[in-house]
Scaffold this active site. Structure first.
Site, mmCIF file in Angstrom:
data_model
loop_
_atom_site.group_PDB
_atom_site.id
_atom_site.type_symbol
_atom_site.label_atom_id
_atom_site.label_comp_id
_atom_site.label_asym_id
_atom_site.label_seq_id
_atom_site.Cartn_x
_atom_site.Cartn_y
_atom_site.Cartn_z
ATOM 1 N N ASP A 174 0.811 -1.208 0.000
ATOM 2 C CA ASP A 174 0.000 0.000 0.000
ATOM 3 C C ASP A 174 0.846 1.260 0.000
ATOM 4 O OD1 ASP A 174 -2.658 1.202 0.141
ATOM 5 O OD2 ASP A 174 -2.096 1.844 2.151
ATOM 6 N N LEU B 26 -8.369 6.313 1.725
ATOM 7 C CA LEU B 26 -8.425 7.379 0.720
ATOM 8 C C LEU B 26 -7.114 7.538 -0.044
ATOM 9 C CD1 LEU B 26 -10.325 10.119 2.771
ATOM 10 C CD2 LEU B 26 -11.257 8.596 1.030
ATOM 11 N N ARG B 27 -6.156 6.660 0.228
ATOM 12 C CA ARG B 27 -4.878 6.783 -0.466
ATOM 13 C C ARG B 27 -5.035 6.558 -1.968
ATOM 14 N NH1 ARG B 27 -1.588 3.905 2.874
ATOM 15 N NH2 ARG B 27 -1.039 5.784 4.021
ATOM 16 N N GLY B 28 -5.988 5.728 -2.352
ATOM 17 C CA GLY B 28 -6.209 5.475 -3.776
ATOM 18 C C GLY B 28 -6.615 6.729 -4.520
ATOM 19 N N THR C 189 -3.617 9.219 -4.687
ATOM 20 C CA THR C 189 -2.592 8.794 -5.639
ATOM 21 C C THR C 189 -3.079 8.932 -7.069
ATOM 22 O OG1 THR C 189 -1.734 7.208 -4.014
ATOM 23 C CG2 THR C 189 -1.076 6.900 -6.308
#
Length: 341
Positions: free
Chosen positions: A191, A272-274, A277
């Site tokens: 991740d 919310l990293r998706g 990014t």
């Protein structure tokens, strides 16, 4: 010593090269994971990236590559404070490396010869403001993985041992490569990579012949081969620098933010990293292409590499991760010919 194989001379592997260029445009994207067969140019591409990257401005005597004298850590006792241009650091982190070698430790020689307690910087210090490369990253020992996770989260290396308390910045782009047949990557580390791409061996004769031809030319007369590709690499370096300058001016319509959220929800991505990014990568793509704002076309172009490693496993779906992402992109944003790009 012969310089690395030119980045521009790498045949095919467009997704891998694109991902590396985009992280050079915006290092905050968070790194690249390259998984694929042996002998597909993974390590070659990373080595080539070192020669391609623009230089950084840093304090000459600073062991953590600080951009200003004020940023140099006190423990470094920097004497040479001149600002100089140096190649962007690309540091290898080998398998089996010790924790002391990664984080730094007591300078034993100085302690024995001068009776002084001093800090010997490690690989994380050298990689600051650059790239940290791990070949066979899926075989990395768990305690080193945990250490990297902590540093990647904070952007700071903290060493508390032998009566020392040392801190220094450790912000780098993490690049990992590996063969999926040799084991999977821990989800926590997976991740942390902003982008993930799969590489495969070329299936057509002409491409394989061109790969062999260029590699043979490089090994037979490296200097001549490097001269032939020098201009192409220089053009690519200029494009990266131009994209960096343009990055802050790229507009991001609210509709694009909603598209990012809708895609991640549809894919079932955790956290919310998706979205973050995907947005950063699409913005870097727009800047690299010379666009003024982010469009759905940019999202489509980068969605597989930004999201495929964030999918939950679906035992009922045998399609590859990138294929699943593109299927959801089409379902969410509509077919290309019908979408208002």
């Amino acid at each position: 010593m012969t310089k690395p194989f030119p980045f521009s001379a790498i045949v095919g592997q467009d997704d891998m090269k694109q991902a590396m260029v985009l992280t050079a445009v915006d290092p905050s994207i968070g790194g690249v994971l390259v998984f694929g067969d042996r002998g597909t140019g993974k390590s070659t591409a990373v080595r080539a990236l070192a020669a391609l990257l623009p230089p950084i401005r840093q304090v000459a005597g600073c062991p953590v590559n600080s951009a200003r004298k004020a940023d140099c850590p006190d423990w470094a006792e920097v004497e040479d404070t001149r600002l100089v241009n140096r190649p962007t650091p690309v540091v290898d982190l080998p398998l089996g490396v010790t924790e002391d070698r990664v984080t730094g430790a007591l300078d034993i020689e100085r302690a024995l010869t001068r009776g002084e307690k001093a800090f010997q910087p490690g690989l994380l210090a050298r990689a600051n403001r650059g790239y940290l490369y791990i070949d066979e990253v899926n075989l990395l020992e768990d305690h080193i993985v945990d250490l990297l996770l902590d540093v990647a989260q904070s952007g700071e290396n903290v060493v508390e041992r032998e009566g020392m308390s040392i801190r220094h910045p450790a912000r780098f782009v993490l690049v990992g490569s590996g063969n999926p047949e040799e084991g999977e990557l821990r989800p926590q580390l997976l991740d942390r990579f902003g982008l993930s791409v799969d590489v495969t061996s070329p299936r057509d004769v002409d491409t394989r012949v061109e790969v062999v031809r260029r590699r043979d030319a490089y090994e037979r007369d490296g200097k001549a081969f490097l001269r032939d590709w020098e201009a192409a690499d220089a053009d690519l370096r200029k494009a990266i620098l131009a994209a960096r300058k343009a990055l802050v001016k790229i507009a991001t319509p609210d509709a694009i933010l909603r598209d990012c959220a809708a895609l991640c929800i549809a894919l079932g991505a955790d956290g919310l990293r998706g979205e973050l990014t995907l947005l950063k990568t699409a913005r870097a793509q727009a800047a690299y292409e010379g666009a003024t704002d982010v469009s759905r076309a940019h999202l489509r172009r980068v969605a597989p590499m930004a999201l495929q490693h964030r999918l939950r496993r679906d035992p009922m779906d045998e399609a590859g991760s990138a294929t699943r992402v593109m299927r959801v992109v089409t379902e969410t944003l509509g077919p290309i010919q019908a979408a208002a790009e």
